[in-house]
Design a protein around this motif. Sequence first.
Motif, PDB file in Angstrom:
ATOM      1  N   ASN A 118       0.839  -1.190   0.000  1.00 24.60           N
ATOM      2  CA  ASN A 118       0.000   0.000   0.000  1.00 24.60           C
ATOM      3  C   ASN A 118       0.872   1.236   0.000  1.00 24.60           C
ATOM      4  O   ASN A 118       2.005   1.206   0.502  1.00 24.60           O
ATOM      5  CB  ASN A 118      -0.906   0.027   1.243  1.00 24.60           C
ATOM      6  CG  ASN A 118      -2.110  -0.879   1.084  1.00 24.60           C
ATOM      7  OD1 ASN A 118      -2.886  -0.711   0.151  1.00 24.60           O
ATOM      8  ND2 ASN A 118      -2.252  -1.839   1.972  1.00 24.60           N
ATOM      9  N   VAL A 119       0.346   2.306  -0.563  1.00 27.28           N
ATOM     10  CA  VAL A 119       1.081   3.567  -0.587  1.00 27.28           C
ATOM     11  C   VAL A 119       0.149   4.702  -0.215  1.00 27.28           C
ATOM     12  O   VAL A 119      -1.080   4.569  -0.239  1.00 27.28           O
ATOM     13  CB  VAL A 119       1.688   3.865  -1.977  1.00 27.28           C
ATOM     14  CG1 VAL A 119       2.771   2.864  -2.329  1.00 27.28           C
ATOM     15  CG2 VAL A 119       0.602   3.899  -3.049  1.00 27.28           C
ATOM     16  N   SER A 120       0.765   5.815   0.131  1.00 25.16           N
ATOM     17  CA  SER A 120       0.038   7.050   0.354  1.00 25.16           C
ATOM     18  C   SER A 120       0.955   8.190  -0.055  1.00 25.16           C
ATOM     19  O   SER A 120       2.176   8.033  -0.096  1.00 25.16           O
ATOM     20  CB  SER A 120      -0.369   7.188   1.819  1.00 25.16           C
ATOM     21  OG  SER A 120       0.788   7.179   2.650  1.00 25.16           O
ATOM     22  N   ARG A 121       0.390   9.322  -0.361  1.00 29.07           N
ATOM     23  CA  ARG A 121       1.201  10.482  -0.749  1.00 29.07           C
ATOM     24  C   ARG A 121       0.514  11.720  -0.188  1.00 29.07           C
ATOM     25  O   ARG A 121      -0.341  12.318  -0.805  1.00 29.07           O
ATOM     26  CB  ARG A 121       1.295  10.566  -2.276  1.00 29.07           C
ATOM     27  CG  ARG A 121       2.160  11.732  -2.762  1.00 29.07           C
ATOM     28  CD  ARG A 121       3.512  11.263  -3.175  1.00 29.07           C
ATOM     29  NE  ARG A 121       4.357  12.348  -3.649  1.00 29.07           N
ATOM     30  CZ  ARG A 121       4.472  12.706  -4.925  1.00 29.07           C
ATOM     31  NH1 ARG A 121       3.735  12.075  -5.858  1.00 29.07           N
ATOM     32  NH2 ARG A 121       5.284  13.665  -5.279  1.00 29.07           N
ATOM     33  N   SER A 122       0.936  12.092   1.011  1.00 27.16           N
ATOM     34  CA  SER A 122       0.328  13.255   1.656  1.00 27.16           C
ATOM     35  C   SER A 122       1.089  14.542   1.352  1.00 27.16           C
ATOM     36  O   SER A 122       0.535  15.638   1.496  1.00 27.16           O
ATOM     37  CB  SER A 122       0.225  13.050   3.162  1.00 27.16           C
ATOM     38  OG  SER A 122       1.501  12.776   3.698  1.00 27.16           O
TER      39      SER A 122
END
Lengths: 114, 115
Positions: free
Chosen positions: A65-69
């Motif tokens: 999983n990834v996120s980009r805040s």
Amino acid sequence: NAGVTQTPKFRILKIGQSMTLQCTQDMNHNYMYWYRQDPGMGLKLIYYSVGAGITDKGEVPNGYNVSRSTTEDFPLRLELAAPSQTSVYFCASWVTGLSSYEQYFGPGTRLTVT
Amino acid sequence: AQSVTQLDSHVSVSEGTPVLLRCNYSSSYSPSLFWYVQHPNKGLQLLLKYTSAATLVKGINGFEAEFKKSETSFHLTKPSAHMSDAAEYFCVVSVYTGTASKLTFGTGTRLQVTL
């Protein structure tokens, strides 16, 4: 500029554990990528992001999983690590407007799952 | 769709002799092409890139490559191999689809340089 940095450099996980691979770039690139490199193979795209809040799957996304805040950071999360995730992980970045489409790579994280 | 085929998984040359690493590609768009080198347990270093300018591209450490559209090839050459050239070499095609720049890697060619 430090370019693309990755932490940790090495990690050993037990099956079923979780961890986050960190990636940071200081070039204000909007695109960021995660690749894995299995022994004797080229790199395969796991996930990529075209900007903060926007991510998309690559060729081999299962188990990640990834996120980009923020523009700078693009962490990769492994849930329930499996031996098949033993690999070297590379983060890369790119910015629209670069005519060469060259991606800039980090030094890699070598992960072993036992 | 795009793909890259590196025709040799392993190449062995003697120091001081020419190097040829072969790469064919396919792409539905006008591609950018790259050669990256990876020394053991190291990251990727860009050797050279083709971006629709000159078809003969010069890179670092004396390497060069020629883009041949009619043959869909982008072979990497060096006139005289050095021991320090021993490494894994990847041919890469990049396409900007309008959504993102995506790279497709070949499976690599391991270059061995002997005395």
